[in-house]
Write a protein that holds these residues in place. Structure first.
Motif, PDB file in Angstrom:
ATOM      1  N   UNK A 150      13.397   7.744  -9.229  1.00 54.61           N
ATOM      2  CA  UNK A 150      12.459   7.868  -8.110  1.00 54.61           C
ATOM      3  C   UNK A 150      11.683   6.564  -7.895  1.00 54.61           C
ATOM      4  N   UNK A 151      11.261   5.921  -8.987  1.00 54.28           N
ATOM      5  CA  UNK A 151      10.555   4.641  -8.862  1.00 54.28           C
ATOM      6  C   UNK A 151      11.466   3.585  -8.254  1.00 54.28           C
ATOM      7  N   UNK A 152      12.731   3.556  -8.691  1.00 54.79           N
ATOM      8  CA  UNK A 152      13.682   2.585  -8.136  1.00 54.79           C
ATOM      9  C   UNK A 152      13.923   2.828  -6.650  1.00 54.79           C
ATOM     10  N   UNK A 153      13.947   4.097  -6.240  1.00 51.38           N
ATOM     11  CA  UNK A 153      14.150   4.400  -4.830  1.00 51.38           C
ATOM     12  C   UNK A 153      12.963   3.931  -3.996  1.00 51.38           C
ATOM     13  N   UNK A 154      11.746   4.184  -4.478  1.00 52.67           N
ATOM     14  CA  UNK A 154      10.557   3.717  -3.767  1.00 52.67           C
ATOM     15  C   UNK A 154      10.556   2.196  -3.664  1.00 52.67           C
ATOM     16  N   UNK A 155      10.856   1.542  -4.782  1.00 50.70           N
ATOM     17  CA  UNK A 155      10.829   0.074  -4.799  1.00 50.70           C
ATOM     18  C   UNK A 155      11.889  -0.515  -3.885  1.00 50.70           C
ATOM     19  N   UNK A 156      13.102   0.016  -3.921  1.00 51.11           N
ATOM     20  CA  UNK A 156      14.191  -0.546  -3.119  1.00 51.11           C
ATOM     21  C   UNK A 156      13.939  -0.348  -1.630  1.00 51.11           C
ATOM     22  N   UNK A 157      13.337   0.764  -1.251  1.00 48.63           N
ATOM     23  CA  UNK A 157      13.040   0.987   0.165  1.00 48.63           C
ATOM     24  C   UNK A 157      12.072  -0.061   0.706  1.00 48.63           C
ATOM     25  N   UNK A 158      11.028  -0.345  -0.041  1.00 48.25           N
ATOM     26  CA  UNK A 158      10.054  -1.319   0.457  1.00 48.25           C
ATOM     27  C   UNK A 158      10.510  -2.750   0.208  1.00 48.25           C
ATOM     28  N   UNK A 159      11.363  -2.966  -0.791  1.00 51.52           N
ATOM     29  CA  UNK A 159      11.980  -4.284  -0.935  1.00 51.52           C
ATOM     30  C   UNK A 159      12.827  -4.609   0.290  1.00 51.52           C
ATOM     31  N   UNK A 160      13.502  -3.607   0.825  1.00 52.55           N
ATOM     32  CA  UNK A 160      14.314  -3.821   2.024  1.00 52.55           C
ATOM     33  C   UNK A 160      13.421  -4.158   3.216  1.00 52.55           C
ATOM     34  N   UNK A 161      12.324  -3.430   3.372  1.00 57.20           N
ATOM     35  CA  UNK A 161      11.424  -3.701   4.501  1.00 57.20           C
ATOM     36  C   UNK A 161      10.805  -5.088   4.382  1.00 57.20           C
ATOM     37  N   UNK A 162      10.431  -5.487   3.183  1.00 56.05           N
ATOM     38  CA  UNK A 162       9.836  -6.810   3.005  1.00 56.05           C
ATOM     39  C   UNK A 162      10.867  -7.899   3.274  1.00 56.05           C
ATOM     40  N   UNK A 163      12.099  -7.708   2.804  1.00 58.51           N
ATOM     41  CA  UNK A 163      13.147  -8.699   3.058  1.00 58.51           C
ATOM     42  C   UNK A 163      13.430  -8.834   4.549  1.00 58.51           C
ATOM     43  N   UNK A 164      13.423  -7.735   5.252  1.00 56.52           N
ATOM     44  CA  UNK A 164      13.629  -7.796   6.707  1.00 56.52           C
ATOM     45  C   UNK A 164      12.448  -8.489   7.390  1.00 56.52           C
ATOM     46  N   UNK A 167     -14.203  -5.020   5.689  1.00 57.56           N
ATOM     47  CA  UNK A 167     -14.946  -5.346   4.479  1.00 57.56           C
ATOM     48  C   UNK A 167     -14.503  -4.530   3.271  1.00 57.56           C
ATOM     49  N   UNK A 168     -13.965  -3.352   3.494  1.00 56.64           N
ATOM     50  CA  UNK A 168     -13.556  -2.496   2.393  1.00 56.64           C
ATOM     51  C   UNK A 168     -12.054  -2.248   2.394  1.00 56.64           C
ATOM     52  N   UNK A 169     -11.607  -1.315   1.548  1.00 55.10           N
ATOM     53  CA  UNK A 169     -10.170  -1.006   1.484  1.00 55.10           C
ATOM     54  C   UNK A 169      -9.692  -0.281   2.732  1.00 55.10           C
ATOM     55  N   UNK A 170      -8.432  -0.489   3.065  1.00 54.51           N
ATOM     56  CA  UNK A 170      -7.806   0.147   4.223  1.00 54.51           C
ATOM     57  C   UNK A 170      -6.475   0.730   3.778  1.00 54.51           C
ATOM     58  N   UNK A 171      -6.267   1.984   4.122  1.00 56.16           N
ATOM     59  CA  UNK A 171      -5.017   2.655   3.761  1.00 56.16           C
ATOM     60  C   UNK A 171      -4.009   2.519   4.900  1.00 56.16           C
ATOM     61  N   UNK A 172      -2.747   2.726   4.584  1.00 52.13           N
ATOM     62  CA  UNK A 172      -1.665   2.571   5.545  1.00 52.13           C
ATOM     63  C   UNK A 172      -1.104   3.926   5.932  1.00 52.13           C
ATOM     64  N   UNK A 188       0.834  -1.202   0.000  1.00 51.91           N
ATOM     65  CA  UNK A 188       0.000   0.000   0.000  1.00 51.91           C
ATOM     66  C   UNK A 188       0.868   1.250   0.000  1.00 51.91           C
ATOM     67  N   UNK A 189       1.899   1.250   0.856  1.00 51.49           N
ATOM     68  CA  UNK A 189       2.791   2.400   0.906  1.00 51.49           C
ATOM     69  C   UNK A 189       3.599   2.541  -0.380  1.00 51.49           C
ATOM     70  N   UNK A 190       3.987   1.401  -0.968  1.00 54.28           N
ATOM     71  CA  UNK A 190       4.711   1.461  -2.235  1.00 54.28           C
ATOM     72  C   UNK A 190       3.849   2.118  -3.314  1.00 54.28           C
ATOM     73  N   UNK A 191       2.573   1.699  -3.378  1.00 61.32           N
ATOM     74  CA  UNK A 191       1.672   2.297  -4.363  1.00 61.32           C
ATOM     75  C   UNK A 191       1.468   3.782  -4.097  1.00 61.32           C
ATOM     76  N   UNK A 193      -4.918  -1.789  -1.028  1.00 65.91           N
ATOM     77  CA  UNK A 193      -5.732  -1.431   0.138  1.00 65.91           C
ATOM     78  C   UNK A 193      -6.838  -2.451   0.381  1.00 65.91           C
ATOM     79  N   UNK A 194      -7.414  -2.983  -0.682  1.00 69.43           N
ATOM     80  CA  UNK A 194      -8.425  -4.029  -0.519  1.00 69.43           C
ATOM     81  C   UNK A 194      -7.809  -5.296   0.077  1.00 69.43           C
ATOM     82  N   UNK A 195      -6.615  -5.637  -0.379  1.00 70.53           N
ATOM     83  CA  UNK A 195      -5.933  -6.812   0.164  1.00 70.53           C
ATOM     84  C   UNK A 195      -5.619  -6.625   1.646  1.00 70.53           C
ATOM     85  N   UNK A 196      -5.159  -5.437   2.019  1.00 74.46           N
ATOM     86  CA  UNK A 196      -4.868  -5.157   3.420  1.00 74.46           C
ATOM     87  C   UNK A 196      -6.145  -5.207   4.257  1.00 74.46           C
ATOM     88  N   UNK A 197      -7.234  -4.678   3.723  1.00 74.54           N
ATOM     89  CA  UNK A 197      -8.496  -4.718   4.450  1.00 74.54           C
ATOM     90  C   UNK A 197      -8.960  -6.136   4.727  1.00 74.54           C
TER      91      UNK A 197
END
Length: 431
Positions: A406-420, A224-229, A151-154, A214-218
């Protein structure tokens, strides 16, 4: 055409319209709240908790085998005072009512070690269930963190797309001004408009991705509906106190998957002892106290008591004992092989996660540097284009480079969080 494009941009980004409205009306949760709600609503966690309860009951039952069995009985019967003897045909008088009560107890003096082995088996299965619950909770937390970070990546990609649209608008306006004074061609204006359309399409794509995440997180947290982070504090890289080898050894020694596999092995070894106990005799002590009366009164009546001790030993049961022993030994061998493979698989997974962490960390550093360089390059190209010293192609190329960085920076930041998060799921605890 420029006016139409700018009008479309205003329609897409205006509050209360389209996907932007869906995003702004979402319920927002923190990561801690999302994890807490997911642990309460996850069916897998509920099932694992139920297994813990069931194995705990089995453990109590195994302990109860050491205690004597106690039972009570009471009976009453009513009949006519005159009865017919079916043998002689004579009629005789007999008590019309009878009352009886009894109390009996039994205790297994010796079971050939079956009770002790069964108790160890139940304890091992209970330990495996508790380890399985920890592992399942860690898996549920990982699923929530992945969804939360998506959600944050999007959301980050939306911000990149909005910034790209703003720059595309400026480029389109600059191209129109230069065309008006004759210092640019019609192709410059068309290229700027195409870039603006592409930027708007990227925003729509990011908003769609945001809504889906957001729907997946919800769903994961029982909504029942979407949830933002809620946005997280920017913390790209955090180091571990231990070396990679020491961290791998610690996780391998304490991981829930290893604890569950070790408990399964103990249970399998105990099952071998349970099967072998059938080769030994069993000794059982029992006793009872009975009371009989012709009247519904506690005084009077007749009483009796008994004490018995018996020994039972199956001499031959059609090779059933042998089959049970062979089956139990086979299960123990399989459990031993499973434990060894689980250790190897865990070390491999931990090593992979550590490598992914290093890769994501390096990508963050490179992407951060690339964004700074691309921003500076774009400023230079924008000034040069205003002065007529460069072409629209070079300006758009610089802008595309910045978007990619900028897209690579966003992706790499959350790739790091997911890997951790994946590494913490393997460990079954925060690191």
């Amino acid at each position: 055409m420029t006016a139409l494009a700018l009008g479309f941009l205003g329609l897409v980004t205006a509050p209360g319209v389209g996907l932007a409205q869906a995003t702004t009306t979402m319920t927002t949760v923190s990561l801690e709240e999302a994890i807490a709600r997911a642990l309460k609503t996850s069916p897998q966690v509920a099932q694992a908790a139920g297994t813990v309860t069931t194995t705990g009951a089995a453990e109590r039952s195994a302990f109860g085998a050491y205690l004597p069995n106690l039972s009570a009985s009471a009976n009453t019967s009513l009949a006519s005072s005159q009865r017919l003897d079916p043998t002689t045909g004579a009629v005789f008088n007999a008590p019309s009512d009878t009352y009886s009560a009894g109390l009996s107890a039994s205790w297994n003096v010796f079971t050939g070690g079956q009770r002790g082995a069964t108790s160890k088996q139940a304890q091992a299965r209970s330990s495996a269930a508790r380890a399985g619950l920890i592992a399942q909770r860690a898996s549920a937390v990982l699923d929530v963190e992945r969804s939360y970070y998506e959600v944050l990546r999007a959301g980050g990609l939306e911000e990149v797309a909005v910034s790209r649209i703003e720059r595309a608008k400026q480029n389109a306006e600059a191209a129109d001004r230069r065309l008006a004074v004759g210092s640019a061609t019609r192709s410059d204006v068309l290229r700027a408009k195409y870039d603006l359309t592409a930027a708007q399409e990227a925003l729509l794509s990011a908003q769609t991705q945001h809504a889906a995440a957001a729907l997946s997180l919800g769903r994961l947290i029982g909504e029942d509906g979407p949830v933002d982070a809620q946005p997280l504090e920017l913390q790209d890289v955090s180091t571990f106190a231990l070396t990679d080898e020491a961290l791998t050894d610690e996780i391998t020694a304490q991981a829930p998957s290893i604890q569950a596999a070790e408990a399964d092995l103990r249970a399998a070894e105990a099952s071998v002892k349970v099967a072998r106990s059938s080769y030994l005799p069993t000794v059982r002590l029992s006793g009872g106290y009975d009371w009989f009366n012709d009247e519904p009164a506690l005084n009077g009546g007749r009483t009796s008591w008994s004490v018995r001790m018996g020994l039972s030993y199956p001499i031959f049961d059609g090779f059933v004992r042998e089959e049970r022993v062979v089956s139990a030994r086979t299960q123990a061998s399989v459990a031993q092989a499973t434990l060894s493979d689980t250790r190897r698989a865990l070390r491999s997974s931990v090593g992979t996660s550590l490598n992914q962490l290093k890769l994501a960390s390096n990508r963050i550093a490179l992407a951060t540097e690339s964004v700074a360089v691309a921003q500076e390059d774009l400023k230079v190209q924008q000034e040069r284009y205003k002065l007529g010293a460069t072409t629209i192609i070079e300006l758009l190329t610089s802008q595309e480079n910045l978007v990619t960085a900028e897209i690579n920076l966003v992706a790499s930041r959350f790739d790091y969080r997911i890997a951790r998060a994946e590494l913490e799921a393997l460990a079954g605890r925060p690191l």
